[in-house]
Design an enzyme around this catalytic site. Sequence first.
Site, mmCIF file in Angstrom:
data_model
loop_
_atom_site.group_PDB
_atom_site.id
_atom_site.type_symbol
_atom_site.label_atom_id
_atom_site.label_comp_id
_atom_site.label_asym_id
_atom_site.label_seq_id
_atom_site.Cartn_x
_atom_site.Cartn_y
_atom_site.Cartn_z
ATOM 1 C CD GLU A 191 3.912 -19.051 -45.594
ATOM 2 O OE1 GLU A 191 3.630 -19.785 -46.578
ATOM 3 O OE2 GLU A 191 4.604 -19.410 -44.645
ATOM 4 C CB ILE B 281 -22.412 14.109 -43.306
ATOM 5 C CG1 ILE B 281 -23.661 13.302 -42.955
ATOM 6 C CG2 ILE B 281 -22.453 15.498 -42.660
ATOM 7 C CD1 ILE B 281 -23.833 13.013 -41.475
ATOM 8 N N GLY C 291 -19.991 15.365 -48.183
ATOM 9 C CA GLY C 291 -20.191 15.691 -49.604
ATOM 10 C C GLY C 291 -18.882 15.638 -50.373
ATOM 11 C CD GLU D 107 -4.493 -8.967 -34.906
ATOM 12 O OE1 GLU D 107 -5.016 -9.520 -33.931
ATOM 13 O OE2 GLU D 107 -3.722 -7.997 -34.810
#
Length: 380
Positions: free
Chosen positions: A127, A338, A340, A364
């Site tokens: 909620e 990696i 970039g 969860e």
Amino acid sequence: MDFELTEEHRIFQKFIRDFAETEIAPLVEEAEETNTFPRQLFKKMGDMGFLCPRYPEELGGGGADKITEIIMAEELNRINAGIAASLMVQGGLSTQPIYRFGSEEQKERILNPAIRGDKIGAFALTEPNSGSDAASIKTRAVRDGDQYVLNGTKIFITNGPICDYAVVAAYTDPSRRGEGISLFIVEKGSPGFSCSRKLDKVGNRSIETGELVFEDCRVSADKLIGGREGGGFSMIADTLTSGRITYGGRCTGTAQAAYELTVQYAKDRVQFGKPIIKFQATRFKLAEMAMNIDIMRSYTYRVAWMYDQGKQVQKEASMVKLFTAETLQKILADSMQIHGGYGYMMEYPIQRFWRDGRLFTITEGTSEIQRLVIARELGL
Ligand SMILES: Cc1cc2nc3c(=O)[nH]c(=O)nc-3n(C[C@H](O)[C@H](O)[C@H](O)COP(=O)(O)OP(=O)(O)OC[C@H]3O[C@@H](n4cnc5c(N)ncnc54)[C@H](O)[C@@H]3O)c2cc1C
């Protein structure tokens, strides 16, 4: 000790990988762009018996074990995390309380069509002012003759905008914190039940996520799951444990996709006259990623196996979720590095896995809540 998958698992792995690559991958771009779930997948997976893989075949399920479900989670997440999440709510929180505790009539009307993909389910606990502290929910269900009247608001509900029914947690006795919570089935079209808005998310855009409102929403008393008031938390305890193990498959699949994309990019991208994969800095990152993915996968399989043996794995399930979700963050960060500047561009797919995978330390049970569970189970 035998660490090999069975022949059956391997056959399923190949089947579900082919299915994900040929039937799901072509739908991803449009689903992500339009923030719309390709609903036909429910029926397609239901017809094959793999929408809810662990339920008995007589009910339309796959009659499979937890390891099979993990393999499925991994392969679906390797293609798209959002589509995987929508489908996997169906085999878990939105059906398991009915499967375990529902009346024959509830099974006939809701569960069986859900397993076949004819009805889409949602699970509504969270909620606006109650997330990790789930016992603090405010939604009330008050008995009135042979009906219950529900009032309250639920947020972040996966499949909320497209669901045919929701399993809703509401207090029938607010004086009993946690224990006074009951679960109800609320069907689409029930007066006073609506999805007030579809939420706009950073990632997992192929999931339709919504806010559900219950305004003097009347449901007949036979929509109460379990036949008596209270005990709602105990009814979802096993499903939560099972779901945390499934996160191991979800995180591993996302990590695997990021790794594969990054290896390819590092082979293609040339700087200083050679592909960047030739630089030790890149190779070391990729080597570490591969090592972590192997640990994520094998630990998840181990705990799934323990679950299949009927062992108590509350602690291990939280360890799987905590370890795999946190390790995934490092794998995604290295993948982006990696790539970039191109990795930061929407036209390269790595950004989607980075955005999608960010969710896994939150839903969860956040990483902090997993640590609390582990500490409690260790008796600390
Ligand atoms: C995309 C998406 C889909 C979702 N789908 C569903 C769904 O289908 N059904 C459903 O019911 N819910 C769903 N959720 C809700 C999800 O489970 C909650 O977001 C999650 O439980 C965390 O609650 P919260 O967001 O209110 O964060 P909060 O509980 O407000 O936490 C905020 C921060 O405080 C930390 N914190 C809180 N309590 C403690 C504590 N005791 N000790 C240490 N740190 C603490 C948390 O770890 C977190 O870092 C979904 C959420 C998202 C984002």
